[in-house]
Design an enzyme around this catalytic site. Structure first.
Site, PDB file in Angstrom:
ATOM      1  N   TYR A 219      21.369  98.324  70.421  1.00  0.00           N
ATOM      2  CA  TYR A 219      20.145  97.571  70.715  1.00  0.00           C
ATOM      3  C   TYR A 219      20.178  96.968  72.110  1.00  0.00           C
ATOM      4  O   TYR A 219      21.212  96.440  72.538  1.00  0.00           O
ATOM      5  CB  TYR A 219      19.986  96.419  69.716  1.00  0.00           C
ATOM      6  CG  TYR A 219      19.568  96.878  68.336  1.00  0.00           C
ATOM      7  CD1 TYR A 219      18.364  97.561  68.141  1.00  0.00           C
ATOM      8  CD2 TYR A 219      20.355  96.604  67.227  1.00  0.00           C
ATOM      9  CE1 TYR A 219      17.982  97.971  66.869  1.00  0.00           C
ATOM     10  CE2 TYR A 219      19.982  96.996  65.959  1.00  0.00           C
ATOM     11  CZ  TYR A 219      18.783  97.687  65.789  1.00  0.00           C
ATOM     12  OH  TYR A 219      18.410  98.090  64.547  1.00  0.00           O
TER      13      TYR A 219
ATOM     14  N   LYS B 208      37.635  76.277  47.007  1.00  0.00           N
ATOM     15  CA  LYS B 208      36.193  76.208  47.284  1.00  0.00           C
ATOM     16  C   LYS B 208      35.782  77.371  48.192  1.00  0.00           C
ATOM     17  O   LYS B 208      36.636  77.998  48.822  1.00  0.00           O
ATOM     18  CB  LYS B 208      35.860  74.865  47.932  1.00  0.00           C
ATOM     19  CG  LYS B 208      36.575  74.663  49.252  1.00  0.00           C
ATOM     20  CD  LYS B 208      36.515  73.224  49.723  1.00  0.00           C
ATOM     21  CE  LYS B 208      37.131  73.121  51.107  1.00  0.00           C
ATOM     22  NZ  LYS B 208      37.378  71.746  51.508  1.00  0.00           N
TER      23      LYS B 208
ATOM     24  N   ARG C 188      31.763  60.764  55.410  1.00  0.00           N
ATOM     25  CA  ARG C 188      31.052  61.900  54.825  1.00  0.00           C
ATOM     26  C   ARG C 188      30.625  61.486  53.428  1.00  0.00           C
ATOM     27  O   ARG C 188      29.482  61.186  53.183  1.00  0.00           O
ATOM     28  CB  ARG C 188      31.960  63.133  54.825  1.00  0.00           C
ATOM     29  CG  ARG C 188      31.288  64.410  54.429  1.00  0.00           C
ATOM     30  CD  ARG C 188      32.146  65.641  54.724  1.00  0.00           C
ATOM     31  NE  ARG C 188      33.368  65.696  53.907  1.00  0.00           N
ATOM     32  CZ  ARG C 188      34.226  66.719  53.938  1.00  0.00           C
ATOM     33  NH1 ARG C 188      34.007  67.750  54.744  1.00  0.00           N
ATOM     34  NH2 ARG C 188      35.292  66.713  53.184  1.00  0.00           N
TER      35      ARG C 188
ATOM     36  N   MET D 214      23.139  94.627  62.324  1.00  0.00           N
ATOM     37  CA  MET D 214      23.178  93.979  61.015  1.00  0.00           C
ATOM     38  C   MET D 214      24.276  94.585  60.125  1.00  0.00           C
ATOM     39  O   MET D 214      25.043  93.868  59.497  1.00  0.00           O
ATOM     40  CB  MET D 214      21.826  94.101  60.314  1.00  0.00           C
ATOM     41  CG  MET D 214      21.777  93.338  59.002  1.00  0.00           C
ATOM     42  SD  MET D 214      20.272  93.622  58.071  1.00  0.00           S
ATOM     43  CE  MET D 214      19.086  92.733  59.033  1.00  0.00           C
TER      44      MET D 214
HETATM   45  C1  LIG Z   1      38.548  71.542  52.014  1.00  0.00           C
HETATM   46  C2  LIG Z   1      39.186  70.312  51.696  1.00  0.00           C
HETATM   47  C3  LIG Z   1      40.584  70.184  51.717  1.00  0.00           C
HETATM   48  C4  LIG Z   1      41.494  71.270  52.209  1.00  0.00           C
HETATM   49  O1  LIG Z   1      41.472  71.265  53.622  1.00  0.00           O
HETATM   50  P1  LIG Z   1      42.346  72.293  54.469  1.00  0.00           P
HETATM   51  O2  LIG Z   1      42.218  71.838  55.867  1.00  0.00           O
HETATM   52  O3  LIG Z   1      41.734  73.617  54.263  1.00  0.00           O
HETATM   53  O4  LIG Z   1      43.706  72.214  53.953  1.00  0.00           O
HETATM   54  C5  LIG Z   1      41.130  69.004  51.282  1.00  0.00           C
HETATM   55  N1  LIG Z   1      40.348  67.975  50.872  1.00  0.00           N
HETATM   56  C6  LIG Z   1      39.002  68.034  50.869  1.00  0.00           C
HETATM   57  C7  LIG Z   1      38.225  66.887  50.431  1.00  0.00           C
HETATM   58  C8  LIG Z   1      38.378  69.197  51.301  1.00  0.00           C
HETATM   59  O5  LIG Z   1      37.055  69.263  51.329  1.00  0.00           O
END
Ligand SMILES: *Cc1c(COP(=O)(O)O)cnc(C)c1O
Length: 814
Positions: free
Chosen positions: A710, A484, A582, A759
């Site tokens: 700046y 992700k 969550r 920036m």
């Molecule tokens: C991002 C994520 C992981 C991986 O977590 P890490 O700490 O990066 O290993 C595992 N499970 C879920 C649901 C996540 O969102």
């Protein structure tokens, strides 16, 4: 050179086995591959830790070499050549060089010190060459072997020698001294390099001073240890920034935008000298040159006019990536016959491409007539199998006929004008020219242009880290890798490809579009979407992605579409909330979940998962155990009610490390793959994956009281050298990293950020770093690490990594 074998026998005290002691040799070789070996060569068979040159003798005899200095005569070689047998061939090489050196009676400058030898040597060569025919050590030929080889290259036309000597332990200098026997000694900067070989700084200094045992003068920066160790009889010529009794007392040093001005006194008079450098090492090296010129009694005007032309001495023979898949060997600051030989041998050793081109300027300082010189060059070129010669200069153009496949240009500008018409591809190109030809412009044309700011991803490190975590899994436990957020900022598709190659079981993304781009890129590994919006369900189904279903509303929405599309057993993943609060089904929705899925044929529960809130923090161990127990209970309830046996998973990276008993059937690896662990002990086992790099755009020096950036948030207390780097907060560098908090790495040194991060740019302090515009800069990687940056910013490595904006190009390498 022409030396009778019988004289060599006498010099070395060698045992002779051969038939032609009346013959002479005209060159010396230690390299069996050197293309200069011939019947008139004297080959010294050196013995190294990994290599015994005696094993090549048989082949060399076949190739026509007739004279050998050996420790023993290899089997089968007796009577087929002249053998000079000695106890130690390296000692013999040094004795031979010492004997040879003694045939010449011109001034010889010997250089030693920890830093600056090569630069001072090259600069002195440049400063003195209008008046002398100079022989100098090529490259940094300053070792026990390099020094004798350098000296053996002297010929009758030379009238000044400049040789450097480097030693790494005691007893080496005495041997080198006999070979060089310098008349003028220069002690450059005495730093700390090679200190391992010496008991103390004093031992190092006194050993180095042995080089100047019989010198008529010793030039050095005033220093008590040196003073104390120089024998009383020696003539000293010292300089100092703070001691008035030095011969040259530099009482003022002013750093300007692109130069430094020095005020010094010498023989009761005061002078001011401008040099085209600002860094302290270059200034010290220039002062060593100044003293040498003063010793040679040059007048101040000549010294100033020549010093202004000093140039940066790059390490010679740099290999660079070129355009059209070429490889470039950059030797654009010198052209003499001796260094051409070395460069061609080096070219031979770079075997990437069979095709070889040499771009060569007129050659100076050979001590030979042009006819003879270019005839020799032509022979070298043939020996080295060079496919193409591009000659640049009036003289080489006159001798064009000597070379096969040669084009020539009168000037570098002519070559550049014709550049578009020349083909350079898939070949190694040696660029070798005298300074006046400004071949650096040719290097620039041929060098591959890289993007200024890139995130380099080491794919090997990813594989390594993956295997590290895999090794912690029980047999049959599957692995899902989270890619992700564009692979935690590291790049999506490339990493997914690598993971597919490693046969990971699942990939995990946050949103449908991330999964779609992986599928479009050809990824076949199943992909779970953590946070699918209901509107994305049709696209998820179309691209065969697998949604995580975390609430009843989502379940009903998905089932509705699944029925419309008449799906059969489409894989879904059921997320349970066990304490993270969550996403996920909580305990009191399980009953309805089970009832809804009972007998449902459109979908199939591929897996059941939950997520730990505290896997990285052992303070909350009890809470993690509660989550795991609840997960066990809730998932068991679903499995029993539906009579299914799906994959179960709850561990992320730190879960894998801290809760090995909760692996169930799969784990979800995230940040660990990218080389980051929450546990310092484990961090040692991971490899760094991403290196964020940029280059220096501009360097300037500002004076005390001036400000940077700046809001004038950095005020210089003293003269400060400032480098600007084209990366800013729009690239993901937090403003919190500015104003003295953070740093970047340039030439392995820390350069702290001055003022606020802009920036698109930031400015750093390079007052103590020898660097130039275009030099590479590391924003993070081995140092500083992402972990360190996160800590200083009060955040976590995840945020630092994923903040790097998409406009930063990702470059993958193995
Ligand atoms: C991002 C994520 C992981 C991986 O977590 P890490 O700490 O990066 O290993 C595992 N499970 C879920 C649901 C996540 O969102």
């Amino acid at each position: 050179m022409s030396i009778l074998i019988k004289d060599i026998i006498a010099t070395l005290g060698a045992t002779y086995l051969g038939t032609h002691p009346e013959e002479a040799v005209d060159n010396v070789s230690i390299d069996s591959r050197s293309l200069q070996n011939s019947s008139n060569s004297l080959f010294f068979a050196l013995v190294g830790p990994n290599n015994d040159a005696h094993t090549y003798i048989e082949d060399l005899i076949k190739a026509g070499v007739e004279n050998f200095v050996v420790n023993y005569i290899p089997e089968g070689c007796q009577d087929s050549a002249n053998f000079l047998v000695v106890p130690n061939t390296l000692d013999a090489l040094q004795q031979f060089a010492a004997y040879y050196r003694n045939q010449f009676h011109f001034p010889i400058i010997g250089l030693t010190g920890s830093n600056g030898k090569t630069i001072v040597k090259e600069w002195l060569n440049f400063l003195l060459s209008p008046d002398f025919n100079i022989i100098r050590s090529p490259k940094s030929y300053n070792s026990q072997v390099g020094v004798p080889l350098s000296v053996i290259a002297i010929n009758k036309k030379h009238n000044l020698g400049i040789f450097e000597a480097g030693i790494s332990t005691v007893n080496e200098m005495a041997k080198v001294e006999k070979v060089i026997r310098p008349t003028i000694g220069i002690f450059t900067n005495i730093g700390s390099s090679h200190d391992e070989g010496f008991k103390s700084l004093e031992e190092k200094i006194s050993e180095k001073l042995l080089l100047f045992k019989d010198s008529e003068v010793i030039i050095y920066q005033k220093n008590e240890l040196i003073d104390h160790n120089i024998q009383a009889s020696a003539k000293k010529m010292s300089w100092s920034f703070d001691q008035e009794d030095a011969d040259v007392y530099v009482y003022k040093k002013e750093i300007n935008t692109d130069s430094a001005s020095l005020q010094y006194s010498y023989q009761g008079k005061q002078f001011s000298l401008k040099i085209p450098f600002q860094d302290s090492a270059s200034i010290e090296n220039a002062i060593s040159c100044l003293l040498t010129l003063l010793y040679f009694k040059y007048d101040h005007e000549t010294i100033q006019s020549r010093m202004l032309l000093l140039y940066p001495v790059e390490m010679r023979l740099k290999v660079k990536n070129g355009i059209n898949n070429c490889s470039i060997i950059d030797d654009s600051y010198s052209s003499d016959f001796q260094s051409l030989k070395i460069a061609l041998d080096f070219l031979e050793s770079q075997k990437q491409f069979p095709k070889k081109t040499v771009i060569l300027s007129d050659i100076f300082q050979s001590g030979l007539s042009n006819e003879e010189l270019y005839a020799r060059v032509a022979r070298l070129v043939v020996f080295n199998n060079i496919n193409r010669i591009i000659g640049i200069g009036e003289t080489i153009s006159d001798f064009k006929e000597l070379f096969a496949n040669c084009i020539t240009y009168k000037t570098t500008a002519d070559f550049i004008a014709d550049f578009e018409n020349l083909d350079f591809s898939n070949e190694t190109i040696l660029i070798k020219g005298a300074r006046s030809f400004q071949f650096e412009e040719i290097v620039q044309l041929l060098e591959e242009k890289t993007h200024e700011t890139v995130l380099e991803i080491n794919l090997n490190a990813i594989s390594y880290n993956l295997n590290y975590f895999k090794s912690k899994l029980k047999p049959k436990v599957k692995i899902m890798v989270m890619v992700k957020a564009f692979g935690y900022g590291n790049g999506g598709l490339e990493i997914a490809n690598l993971l597919e190659h490693h046969k990971v079981d699942y990939l995990g993304v946050a949103f449908a579009d991330e999964g779609i781009s992986l599928k479009n890129g050809g990824i076949k590994t199943p992909i779970m979407v953590l946070n699918p919006e209901n509107t994305s369900f049709p696209a998820i189904i179309q691209h065969q992605l697998e949604p995580e279903i975390y609430c009843l509303k989502g379940l009903y929405a998905f089932l509705k579409i699944a029925k419309q599309k008449k799906l059969q057993h489409f894989p879904i993943h059921i997320k349970l909330d066990t304490g993270m609060h969550r996403l996920g089904f909580n305990e009191d929705t399980i009953e309805e979940l089970v009832a809804t899925l009972q007998g449902e044929e459109t979908v199939k529960v591929q897996s059941i998962l939950s997520h730990l809130a505290t896997s990285d923090d052992l303070v909350h161990r009890e809470f993690a155990f509660l989550q795991i127990a609840l997960f066990e209970k809730m998932s068991a309830r679903i499995m029993t009610a539906l009579a299914i046996n799906p994959i179960r998973h709850i561990l992320n990276t730190s879960g894998i490390s801290n809760y090995p008993d909760a692996q169930f059937n799969m784990v979800r690896l995230g940040i660990g793959l990218y080389g980051v662990s929450n546990d310092p002990a484990e961090q040692k086992y991971l490899e760094n994956v991403g290196t964020l790099k940029s280059v220096i755009s501009q360097i300037r020096t500002i004076g005390a009281g001036e400000s940077v950036g700046y809001g004038r948030r950095f005020m210089a207390q003293k003269a400060t050298r400032v480098a600007t780097i084209p990366i800013g907060y729009a690239d993901g560098i937090s403003r919190g990293w500015g104003n003295g908090v953070g740093y970047v790495t340039i030439k392995d040194k820390k350069a702290s950020i001055l003022g606020s991060v802009c920036m698109d740019m930031l400015m750093v302090d390079v007052s103590e770093i020898e660097c130039t515009e275009g030099d590479s800069v590391i924003i993070f990687g081995e140092s500083p690490t992402v972990i360190h940056i996160a800590k200083m910013l009060g955040t976590i490595p995840y945020e630092v990594l994923t903040s790097i904006s998409q406009r930063v190009k990702r470059v993958f390498y193995r």
